[in-house]
Design an enzyme around this catalytic site. Structure first.
Site, PDB file in Angstrom:
ATOM      1  CE  LYS A  22      31.010  58.061  38.271  1.00 50.72           C
ATOM      2  NZ  LYS A  22      31.104  56.726  37.647  1.00 50.72           N
ATOM      3  NE  ARG A  27      34.953  49.515  44.301  1.00 47.06           N
ATOM      4  CZ  ARG A  27      34.771  50.019  43.071  1.00 47.06           C
ATOM      5  NH1 ARG A  27      33.996  51.082  42.877  1.00 47.06           N
ATOM      6  NH2 ARG A  27      35.365  49.453  42.018  1.00 47.06           N
ATOM      7  NE  ARG A 122      30.631  51.674  29.265  1.00 50.89           N
ATOM      8  CZ  ARG A 122      31.020  52.211  30.408  1.00 50.89           C
ATOM      9  NH1 ARG A 122      30.141  52.892  31.139  1.00 50.89           N
ATOM     10  NH2 ARG A 122      32.249  52.064  30.839  1.00 50.89           N
ATOM     11  CB  SER A 167      38.766  46.568  34.157  1.00 50.78           C
ATOM     12  OG  SER A 167      37.428  46.672  34.624  1.00 50.78           O
ATOM     13  CD  GLN A 169      33.133  49.671  35.587  1.00 45.88           C
ATOM     14  OE1 GLN A 169      32.847  49.116  34.525  1.00 45.88           O
ATOM     15  NE2 GLN A 169      32.801  50.931  35.840  1.00 45.88           N
ATOM     16  CG  ASP A 315      36.886  57.276  35.195  1.00 43.28           C
ATOM     17  OD1 ASP A 315      36.784  56.586  34.165  1.00 43.28           O
ATOM     18  OD2 ASP A 315      36.434  56.917  36.297  1.00 43.28           O
ATOM     19  CE  LYS A 342      36.979  53.584  31.064  1.00 46.20           C
ATOM     20  NZ  LYS A 342      36.758  52.683  32.211  1.00 46.20           N
ATOM     21  NE  ARG A 346      34.548  59.231  29.166  1.00 44.52           N
ATOM     22  CZ  ARG A 346      34.422  58.890  30.439  1.00 44.52           C
ATOM     23  NH1 ARG A 346      35.448  58.367  31.084  1.00 44.52           N
ATOM     24  NH2 ARG A 346      33.290  59.063  31.072  1.00 44.52           N
ATOM     25  NE  ARG A 388      34.538  60.157  34.599  1.00 47.72           N
ATOM     26  CZ  ARG A 388      34.136  60.352  35.863  1.00 47.72           C
ATOM     27  NH1 ARG A 388      34.078  61.575  36.342  1.00 47.72           N
ATOM     28  NH2 ARG A 388      33.813  59.324  36.623  1.00 47.72           N
TER      29      ARG A 388
HETATM   30  C1  S3P Z   1      35.211  52.274  38.134  1.00 49.72           C
HETATM   31  C2  S3P Z   1      36.165  51.700  37.344  1.00 49.72           C
HETATM   32  C3  S3P Z   1      36.613  52.247  36.054  1.00 49.72           C
HETATM   33  C4  S3P Z   1      36.133  53.678  35.847  1.00 49.72           C
HETATM   34  C5  S3P Z   1      34.717  53.879  36.269  1.00 49.72           C
HETATM   35  C6  S3P Z   1      34.539  53.531  37.741  1.00 49.72           C
HETATM   36  C7  S3P Z   1      34.870  51.637  39.414  1.00 49.72           C
HETATM   37  O1  S3P Z   1      36.089  51.446  35.012  1.00 49.72           O
HETATM   38  O2  S3P Z   1      36.279  54.056  34.494  1.00 49.72           O
HETATM   39  O3  S3P Z   1      34.306  55.223  36.079  1.00 49.72           O
HETATM   40  O4  S3P Z   1      34.210  52.272  40.270  1.00 49.72           O
HETATM   41  O5  S3P Z   1      35.235  50.463  39.596  1.00 49.72           O
HETATM   42  P1  S3P Z   1      36.893  50.158  34.443  1.00 49.72           P
HETATM   43  O6  S3P Z   1      37.011  49.186  35.521  1.00 49.72           O
HETATM   44  O7  S3P Z   1      36.040  49.654  33.325  1.00 49.72           O
HETATM   45  O8  S3P Z   1      38.211  50.701  33.970  1.00 49.72           O
END
Ligand code: S3P
Length: 429
Positions: A22, A27, A122, A167, A169, A315, A342, A346, A388
C-alpha cells in the site's frame, strides 16, 4: 453493515501471493505524477486507499491509464499539476491526506482535502505545523488540527525539522514539500520509520541524503519517470503469517513479499515469540528488498515489545495481539502510543475484542499486556471500521472454539479486497 463468520480451520496450507504494498503504491502515483515522462507501475494495490490517491491526481489533471494489470502515469513535471475543481476526498487513507498535503503545500493553487468519518478524527497538526513553518497557508477545523484542510501553497522555505514521533507520513509530507523549497529540507525522527519515500525519491532521481534516522532533500530537482514493480505488502502477509503460526499443522509459502528492514518488525517479534518464519530467495526489485516467506505452525511464547521495533511493526500490532492471545505466557507492548491514532484506537479496539473472546488484557496509555489463553471462545466482535482489526480477528477465528463473527467488514477493502476468499482458500488447504 456486512458481518462475516469465520470458522475454525484444521490447518493453513498452500502457496499464495498477497496484493501489492500500500505504501509503495501510494508513492508510485505521487512521484509518477510530478515526474517528467511516463511511469509504469506493476503490482499496484487496487484497494480503497490507493484508489483515493489515484482519484486525487486525476482531479489535478494527471492522466493515468489502467488496464487492470499495469498503470501508466503520464507525469506532468514538478510544476504541471492543475488546481482541482472540487474538494479532494482521501476516503479512509491517512497516507493520502498527509502526503498530499505536503505536495499541495508546494503548488501555487488552492485545494481542500478531506476524508471519511474516521479520517476526519485523525490528527493533522503533525503535518500542518511543519508545513506552515515552510510557508504554506493551511487552515483546518479545530485550529488546523483536523480535516477538512484548505491549502494555499506556493514558494516554500527549506527547514530542518525534528519530528516528535517516528512517522513515515510526517517525514514524507515534508520531503514532498521539500521538492518545492528553496534549499535543503531535513527531517529527523526519533527512530527510523518506513523508508519507501527515501528509496523511491532516489529511484526517480531526486537529490537526497540519508543519515541515522533522518533525511535531507534538495529543492527544485526535476524527477524522471520510472518502471516500478510493487512487491506484496508485508502488512497483508502478516495476517497469513500469524494464521499459519497459530493453527497447528500449518505450512504456508507467501511469494514475492516486500521485506524492507523498516517494515519487518513483526517478523522479528514473531520469531522472538518462537515462530518459524524463513525468508527465501531474497532479492531487490525497484530499489526494495523482496523475498518469499515460508511459515510453519509454532508454539508461541509471550515476549516484551518496546523501543525501535515498534515503528518497524506499527501496522502489524492487531495481528501481533492475536499471536500474543494464542501464546503461552504474557506479552507486553509498550512505546506504542501511536496505535491510539490509527484508523481507530487500536489498543482499545483489540483490548475490547480480545476480552470478548475470553483473553485477559490490561491496557496502558502506550500499549497493553496480553495473557495467552488456552483457547479463544467464539462470539461476535467489531471492526470499529478498521480494516486491520477486522482481518486480525478473522485470523483469531481460525483457532476459536466455534468460529467468530466479525461485524462491519466492508473496511477490509481499503487495503485487501480479496482477503476473505484467500483466507478461505488456505484454510481449506
Ligand atoms: C504509512 C505510514 C504509517 C502507517 C500507514 C502507512 C505510509 O503511518 O501506519 O499505514 O505509507 O507512510 P505513520 O506515519 O502515521 O506511522
Amino acid at each position: 453493515m456486512t458481518s462475516i463468520t469465520v470458522k475454525p480451520a484444521a490447518a493453513i496450507k498452500g502457496e499464495i501471493t498477497v496484493p501489492g504494498d500500500k505504501s509503495i503504491s501510494h508513492r508510485s502515483i505521487m512521484l509518477g505524477a510530478i515526474a517528467n515522462g511516463t511511469t509504469t507501475v506493476r503490482g499496484f494495490l487496487r484497494g480503497g486507499d490507493n484508489m483515493a490517491t489515484m482519484g486525487a491526481f486525476r482531479s489535478m489533471g494527471v492522466e493515468i491509464d489502467d488496464d487492470g494489470e499495469t498503470l501508466i502515469i503520464h507525469g506532468k513535471g514538478l510544476h504541471g499539476l492543475n488546481e482541482p475543481g472540487d474538494v479532494i476526498d482521501c476516503g479512509n487513507s491517512g497516507t493520502t491526506i498527509r502526503l498530499i498535503t505536503g505536495l499541495l503545500s508546494g503548488q501555487s493553487f488552492f485545494s481542500v482535502v478531506t476524508g471519511d468519518q474516521y479520517l476526519r478524527k485523525r490528527p493533522m497538526k503533525r503535518v500542518v505545523e511543519p508545513l506552515s513553518r515552510m510557508g504554506a497557508r493551511i487552515l483546518g477545523r479545530n485550529q488546523g488540527s483536523l480535516a477538512p484542510l484548505a491549502i494555499s501553497g506556493g514558494a516554500l522555505n527549506a527547514i530542518g525539522y525534528e519530528s516528535p514521533v517516528s512517522s513515515a507520513q510526517i517525514k514524507s509530507a515534508i520531503m514532498l514539500a521539500g521538492l518545492y523549497a528553496d534549499g535543503d529540507t531535513s527531517v529527523r525522527e526519533p527512530s527510523l520509520s518506513r523508508d519507501h519515500s527515501e528509496r523511491m525519491f532516489r529511484l526517480f532521481g531526486a537529490s537526497l541524503e540519508t543519515f541515522n534516522s533522518g533525511v535531507t532533500v534538495k529543492g527544485g530537482v526535476e524527477l524522471q519517470g520510472q518502471e516500478i514493480s510493487v512487491p506484496g505488502d508485508i502488512s497483508s502477509a502478516t495476517f497469513f503469517i500469524v494464521a499459519a503460526l497459530i493453527t497447528p499443522g500449518s505450512e504456508l509459502l507467501i511469494r514475492n513479499v516486500g521485506v524492507n528492514p523498516t517494515r519487518t518488525g513483526a517478523i522479528d517479534i514473531l520469531r522472538t515469540m518462537g515462530g518459524s518464519i524463513e525468508l527465501l530467495d531474497q532479492r531487490e526489485v525497484s530499489g526494495e528488498p523482496v523475498a518469499d516467506i515460508l511459515v510453519r505452525s509454532s508454539r508461541l511464547k509471550g515476549c516484551a515489545i518496546a523501543g525501535n521495533v515498534v515503528p518497524r511493526a506499527i501496522d502489524e500490532f492487531p495481528a501481533i495481539c492475536v499471536a500474543a492471545a494464542c501464546a503461552e505466557g504474557t506479552t507486553t507492548i509498550s512505546d506504542a502510543r501511536e496505535l491510539r491514532v490509527k484508523e481507530t484506537d487500536r489498543i482499545a479496539a483489540m483490548a475490547t475484542n480480545l476480552r470478548c473472546l475470553g483473553v485477559q488484557v490490561d491496557e496502558s496509555d502506550d500499549g497493553m499486556t496480553i495473557t495467552g489463553a488456552e483457547r479463544l471462545s467464539g462470539g461476535t466482535v467489531e471492526s470499529f471500521g478498521d480494516h486491520r482489526i477486522a482481518m486480525s480477528l478473522s485470523v483469531a477465528a481460525l483457532v476459536s472454539e466455534d468460529g467468530i463473527t466479525v461485524s462491519d467488514t466492508e473496511c477490509v477493502a481499503t487495503s485487501f479486497p480479496a482477503f476473505f476468499p484467500l483466507l478461505d482458500k488456505v484454510a481449506r488447504g
